[in-house]
Design an enzyme around this catalytic site. Structure first.
Site, PDB file in Angstrom:
ATOM      1  N   TYR A   1      91.419 -49.113 -57.015  1.00  0.00           N
ATOM      2  CA  TYR A   1      91.116 -50.316 -57.181  1.00  0.00           C
ATOM      3  C   TYR A   1      91.836 -50.899 -58.114  1.00  0.00           C
ATOM      4  O   TYR A   1      90.738 -51.057 -59.335  1.00  0.00           O
ATOM      5  CB  TYR A   1      89.739 -50.494 -56.961  1.00  0.00           C
TER       6      TYR A   1
ATOM      7  N   PHE B   1      85.880 -51.851 -43.211  1.00  0.00           N
ATOM      8  CA  PHE B   1      86.005 -52.693 -42.750  1.00  0.00           C
ATOM      9  C   PHE B   1      85.138 -53.360 -41.276  1.00  0.00           C
ATOM     10  O   PHE B   1      86.043 -53.006 -40.370  1.00  0.00           O
ATOM     11  CB  PHE B   1      87.614 -52.451 -42.028  1.00  0.00           C
TER      12      PHE B   1
ATOM     13  N   LEU C   1      84.483 -55.594 -40.281  1.00  0.00           N
ATOM     14  CA  LEU C   1      85.415 -57.190 -39.131  1.00  0.00           C
ATOM     15  C   LEU C   1      86.912 -56.965 -39.078  1.00  0.00           C
ATOM     16  O   LEU C   1      88.402 -57.535 -39.275  1.00  0.00           O
ATOM     17  CB  LEU C   1      85.591 -58.343 -39.762  1.00  0.00           C
ATOM     18  N   GLY C   2      86.985 -55.075 -39.292  1.00  0.00           N
ATOM     19  CA  GLY C   2      88.363 -55.139 -39.245  1.00  0.00           C
ATOM     20  C   GLY C   2      89.911 -54.797 -40.631  1.00  0.00           C
ATOM     21  O   GLY C   2      90.633 -54.567 -40.426  1.00  0.00           O
TER      22      GLY C   2
ATOM     23  N   PHE D   1      92.069 -55.057 -43.077  1.00  0.00           N
ATOM     24  CA  PHE D   1      93.086 -56.061 -43.571  1.00  0.00           C
ATOM     25  C   PHE D   1      93.852 -56.301 -41.959  1.00  0.00           C
ATOM     26  O   PHE D   1      95.340 -57.479 -41.959  1.00  0.00           O
ATOM     27  CB  PHE D   1      94.567 -55.442 -43.860  1.00  0.00           C
TER      28      PHE D   1
END
Length: 290
Positions: A63, A213, A215-216, A218
C-alpha cells in the site's frame, strides 16, 4: 463514545481481538499509490481508532508502497499492548500503480523484511499470503511453495501467524497441511456470497474470516434495498452492511477502512447496530437479485 466491544471478540491465532478492526489501505494516496493528501489526518485516524478500542489493524507494505506502514509506525509506535497488526505479501506496485505478482521465494522473504522494517517490528503478528494467480479473484492453482516460504519465516521467529487472502477453499485445505492457518481474507459482502460455505467451514474450525470490500470496493454496490433499509434504521448503508456481516457468523472480523475520523466513528458504530431477523432476511435477498 461507541462501544465496539459490544460486537464481541474472536481468536486470531493466539490473540483475542475485537471483531471490529481497521483496514489501513485508504491511508495511502489515490489508487492506494503514493502519499496521502493529508498525512497528519491519516495519523489522526489511526490514533482515533486506537482510542476507540480498535486492537486489530490490517495493512500491507504494497500500500503506497511502503507509505501506509510508515504512517502506522509514526502514528502508533511504540505500539500499545494488545494491538495486533496483520499484513499481507505477494504483490508489488508498478511505476503506473499496477498491481503485479511478487510470489517468488526471494520476493516473499524481501516483502516480510520490508514490512518488519517499515512497521518498526521484530516480529509480525500475522502475515497473509495473497494469491496473485488472478488479481481479480480467487483462482485454483498450487500455492504450496509460497505458503512453505512463510512457514519457514515463521519457524525463524519473524512471523507469529499465517493467513491467506484471495484463495479458494481447496487452497485453504492444502495450506493447512503445511502450517496452521489463522485467518482467510477474501472479498465478501451482502451481494457477493461466494464464500458462504467457506465461512461456515472456517467457523467450525475456529478460523477467522476477514471480508474486505463490504460495499463492493472499487465497484461500489448499487442496492436500493440496502439504501431503503439504512434509511429506515437511520443508519448509513456501510453501517448496515457491516452489521449484517457481524451477524452473519461469529468468526467474521471486520476491517473497514477510511481516511476520515468522522467516517471512522460512523463505521465503528456498526458494532451497536442490531438487525432484526426480518431485516436480515430482506438483506439476504440482495444476493439473489444480483
Amino acid at each position: 463514545m461507541v462501544n465496539i466491544s459490544s460486537a464481541g471478540t474472536f481468536q486470531l491465532g493466539d490473540r483475542t481481538v475485537k471483531r471490529l478492526g481497521y483496514g489501513a489501505m485508504q491511508l495511502a494516496g489515490p489508487g492506494v499509490f503514493g502519499p496521502p493528501k493529508d498525512r497528519a489526518q491519516a495519523i489522526d485516524v489511526l490514533r482515533a481508532a486506537i482510542e476507540a478500542g480498535v486492537d486489530h489493524i490490517d495493512t500491507s507494505d504494497f500500500y503506497g508502497p511502503h507509505i501506509t506502514n510508515q504512517i502506522i509506525r509514526d502514528a502508533l509506535h511504540p505500539y500499545p499492548d494488545g494491538l495486533t497488526i496483520v499484513t499481507k505479501v505477494s504483490a508489488r506496485r508498478g511505476p503506473n500503480a499496477e498491481w503485479l505478482p511478487a510470489m517468488s521465494r526471494e520476493e516473499l522473504r524481501s516483502a516480510v523484511h520490508d514490512n518488519l522494517r517499515n512497521l518498526g517490528l521484530e516480529v509480525i503478528d500475522a502475515v497473509n499470503f495473497r494469491s496473485m494467480l488472478d488479481i481479480y479473484g480467487p483462482a485454483e492453482g498450487s500455492i504450496e511453495e509460497q505458503v512453505t516460504v512463510l512457514a519457514e519465516l515463521q519457524q525463524q521467529g519473524l512471523i507469529r501467524h499465517i493467513g491467506l487472502s484471495n484463495v479458494t477453499a481447496r487452497q485453504v485445505t492444502d495450506s493447512r497441511k503445511i502450517c496452521d492457518i489463522v485467518c482467510v481474507q477474501n472479498m465478501y459482502n451482502i451481494a457477493n456470497r461466494t464464500d458462504d460455505a467457506m465461512i461456515d467451514m472456517l467457523a467450525d474450525e475456529g478460523i477467522a474470516y476477514v471480508p474486505f470490500f463490504p460495499l463492493g470496493g472499487f465497484s461500489p454496490l448499487q442496492s436500493a434495498t440496502l439504501n431503503e433499509v439504512a434509511a429506515r434504521l437511520r443508519a448509513t448503508p456501510m453501517q448496515v452492511a457491516l452489521a449484517w456481516l457481524l451477524q452473519r457468523s461469529p468468526n467474521i472480523l471486520l476491517i473497514p477502512g477510511t481516511s476520515s475520523v468522522a467516517h471512522l466513528q460512523e463505521n465503528l458504530a456498526a458494532a451497536e447496530l442490531q438487525l432484526s431477523p426480518e431485516v436480515v432476511a430482506e438483506l439476504d435477498r440482495i444476493a439473489a437479485a444480483v
